[in-house]
Write a protein that holds these residues in place. Sequence first.
Motif, PDB file in Angstrom:
ATOM      1  N   UNK A   1      50.659  70.329  35.853  1.00 39.06           N
ATOM      2  CA  UNK A   1      49.969  70.724  37.243  1.00 39.06           C
ATOM      3  C   UNK A   1      48.848  69.730  37.382  1.00 39.06           C
ATOM      4  N   UNK A   2      47.982  70.655  38.535  1.00 39.93           N
ATOM      5  CA  UNK A   2      46.983  69.830  38.944  1.00 39.93           C
ATOM      6  C   UNK A   2      45.782  71.153  38.785  1.00 39.93           C
ATOM      7  N   UNK A   3      44.602  70.540  39.057  1.00 39.16           N
ATOM      8  CA  UNK A   3      43.488  71.579  39.010  1.00 39.16           C
ATOM      9  C   UNK A   3      42.199  70.839  40.010  1.00 39.16           C
ATOM     10  N   UNK A   4      41.567  71.438  40.461  1.00 34.97           N
ATOM     11  CA  UNK A   4      40.524  71.349  41.324  1.00 34.97           C
ATOM     12  C   UNK A   4      39.323  71.960  41.714  1.00 34.97           C
ATOM     13  N   UNK A   5      38.347  71.761  42.504  1.00 31.62           N
ATOM     14  CA  UNK A   5      37.493  72.561  42.880  1.00 31.62           C
ATOM     15  C   UNK A   5      36.534  72.192  44.115  1.00 31.62           C
ATOM     16  N   UNK A   6      36.086  73.307  44.724  1.00 33.58           N
ATOM     17  CA  UNK A   6      35.390  73.162  45.900  1.00 33.58           C
ATOM     18  C   UNK A   6      34.194  74.034  45.671  1.00 33.58           C
ATOM     19  N   UNK A   7      32.914  73.567  46.452  1.00 33.62           N
ATOM     20  CA  UNK A   7      31.754  74.367  46.277  1.00 33.62           C
ATOM     21  C   UNK A   7      30.647  74.052  46.990  1.00 33.62           C
ATOM     22  N   UNK A   8      29.788  74.982  47.328  1.00 35.04           N
ATOM     23  CA  UNK A   8      28.592  74.616  48.194  1.00 35.04           C
ATOM     24  C   UNK A   8      27.633  75.494  47.709  1.00 35.04           C
ATOM     25  N   UNK A   9      26.520  74.887  47.221  1.00 32.63           N
ATOM     26  CA  UNK A   9      25.370  75.176  46.490  1.00 32.63           C
ATOM     27  C   UNK A   9      24.735  76.267  47.178  1.00 32.63           C
ATOM     28  N   UNK A  10      24.590  77.477  46.558  1.00 31.98           N
ATOM     29  CA  UNK A  10      23.967  78.835  47.111  1.00 31.98           C
ATOM     30  C   UNK A  10      25.331  79.669  48.029  1.00 31.98           C
ATOM     31  N   UNK A  11      26.256  79.196  48.137  1.00 34.72           N
ATOM     32  CA  UNK A  11      27.122  79.792  48.774  1.00 34.72           C
ATOM     33  C   UNK A  11      28.540  80.296  48.179  1.00 34.72           C
ATOM     34  N   UNK A  12      28.801  79.543  47.147  1.00 35.95           N
ATOM     35  CA  UNK A  12      29.958  79.760  46.182  1.00 35.95           C
ATOM     36  C   UNK A  12      30.934  78.952  45.973  1.00 35.95           C
TER      37      UNK A  12
END
Length: 807
Positions: free
Chosen positions: A629-640
């Motif tokens: 499989x694959x794994x990944x991430x998205x994020x915004x500082x102070x938002x989540x």
Amino acid sequence: METSNFLKFVENLDEPVLIVGGENCEIFWSSPQFRIMIDPLGQQQGRLVVRDILRGHVDSFIGGAGEAPQSKLIATQLADWHGDIHLSPWMWEGRPAILATFKEHSSQELFRDEAKRRDALRRLSGAPVLTAGNFYEASKLITETAVRTLGAARVGIWRIDEVKSMLANEVVFNLSSGTHSVAEPFGLEVYPQYISLLHTERNIVIPDTATDTILPGLSSDYNFLGVRALLDCPIRIGGKLAGAVCIEHVGDEPRYWSLEEQAFGASVADFCVIAMESSRVYESERRISTLLSNLPGTAFRCCNDFPTFTMEYMSEGCLEMTGYPPEDIVGNNKLCFFDIVHPDDLPKLKAENEVTLMVDQPLDTTFRIIHKSGEVRWIWERSRVVETQLDNPNFSIVEGFFSDVTEQHRRKEAESASRAKSEFLANMSHEIRTPMNGVMGLTSLLLDTNLNQQQQKYATTIKRSAEALLCVIDDILDFSKVESGKMTLESMNFSLSDMLHDISDMLAPTIKEKKLDFSLNVPEDFPDNVRGDHCRVRQVLVNLLSNAIKFTPSGLVSLSCSHALENVDGRVRPRLNFEVRDTGVGVPEDRLASIFDPFIQADNSTTRQFGGTGLGLSISKRLVKLMEGDIGAESSLGVGSRFWFNVLLEEPSHATEESASWRRRDEQAENAGHSLYILLAEDSPVNQMVARGILKKMGHHIDVVNNGLEALDALKRNRYDLVLMDCQMPEMDGYEATRVVRDPAGGVLDQGIPIIAMTAHAMTGDKDKCLAAGMNDYIPKPIKLDHLRETLSRWSGRMREEATEKP
């Protein structure tokens, strides 16, 4: 002119004169000069030779279909006489005859011809092209030299092909055009008599193809091509016919090849042998060189002429191995090979060479060299002595092979380091887990006693701290397993809905404590039963959800699921998709790309504020990769943040029946209320106390021994339902004790008694090692009460089933 006057005239001439005629070329008259020339001893030995030479010419002069005979000039050789013969029609006593006048070549002319042939042979012998390995170029020089030296029309070199089926032309030089060409080959069966004559090792000499009786078939073909005379000299290599040098004369007149010319032709054939052998050796060396250059190493030949150690040959691999081209080292041109051997390894290598010379055994060794770039490389050498001199003990020839084994050596060192690290982690794991088992076990027992509120709080804090410490230990061990490639996946049917609800129940207290909102979004078509490693899927989910909860001070944490079916090698397999969202602190953009690297967290303050090893996401990434499989991430500082992963699992195999079977067994075990008689083999007094307290609280009877020898003694005297066996104990460990139990000669009362490993060894392979020793199941320390209860319940159910099935 009257005969008497003619005789007086010719007797005064310096040239020999001869009058012949008749059908058999009868000698009517000869001058004294001729008789001296042909037979200086008066034995008339040359008469037949003269007749043979002139017979064809007499026939053309006499009875020539009424044509008026014309004078002509022919060249010939009689014994050691060289010159020209002038023929004129004559009448002798009323009969047609020929007057032959012999004009001898001067000594100066003979010397000039001999000098010309000698000079030609000298030029050929010194020509570099002859030994350069290019037979075609050598053939061009040989044929042109032969043509111009002999004044022949053409000279060609023919060679018998490798399968001995035809005579193939290498090159022909034509005097008229001054060019080289290649003629068509012909099969050996076309002129068998010609090939037979070549096999006699003698030159084939045909002065006149028009009257030749030696090779009438070949001569007629040559006559058709305008060839009037030929001299063919066999080429022989190693006593076998290899071809021929063909010297051709074109014109109206025959050519009588002198002995000197025949000898020159034989010398030309010898030069062809030199060129052929040089070409063969060159081609052989080229093939060997090509072969050696393609090998992953360097072949060498070294002269151990102590103390010089001259390298006589090194293949092209030398450049890649050492950084120096072969010509720098061969002949010690710029440096000796020993000059680049690492100084620390040089004495050892020289000593090994000396021993090899004395005992005449192959040398098989490794040592280091210093590459031209300065890099240190490991070299493997395999060599042996192939030549020695009895009168010089310090001289020998060594041939062998070098191979660059630097990468293998580095891998070996890395594997050794990895083994050392694994052994260290295994020992550390055992040493930490053993007291941790005592801490967590006694804390659990303590929490089940009557405690006041403050004591309950302290005990709960101790338990949570111990569990947090255990998580750190598990992270380090899991990372070590994955990093070393020793992580293996199990495959079993499991329920996704059960797993998700278990995770929710486990995280619920922390979510409630932080006053977070939590949502679990599972579509109706999401599969329930699948096959795979549910522990690893659970581990990744728990890691992502725990991080989301940990880094979210307030707000929402959610888990959403979906799936798709994929056709893989003709099998339908479910791909499960999971997405974890939170409204937490988020990850800085410049750190997002590295958060899946080991020991990395968002920033240095993260560890101080939230704790953790920084290994969770790295382990999750490697586990997901193992599950295709694959794994990944998205994020915004102070938002989540949004973390997602997917894994490819299998369709369940008889999922309903298997799950139902296990449920029936668990239900039977739970409803049975069966009290087990257990033997505990454990050397730690604290762990003995913990195990005794837990097992008694579960309603089981327990006997405790301190090592494997005591366990065997107890099993010989008493019957137990099962054994809880520690693996690492003094005097006799659990592995050896188990092997003795399973041995028919072990002497225990129940050779097939269930043995469950209960050990602090929790590294990859420890479970397999326990099962290989004959144990039936495995419980790692620190002992989790639910795991111990489930394991004992399962084996209790099995034993009841077996008892029921017995008549």
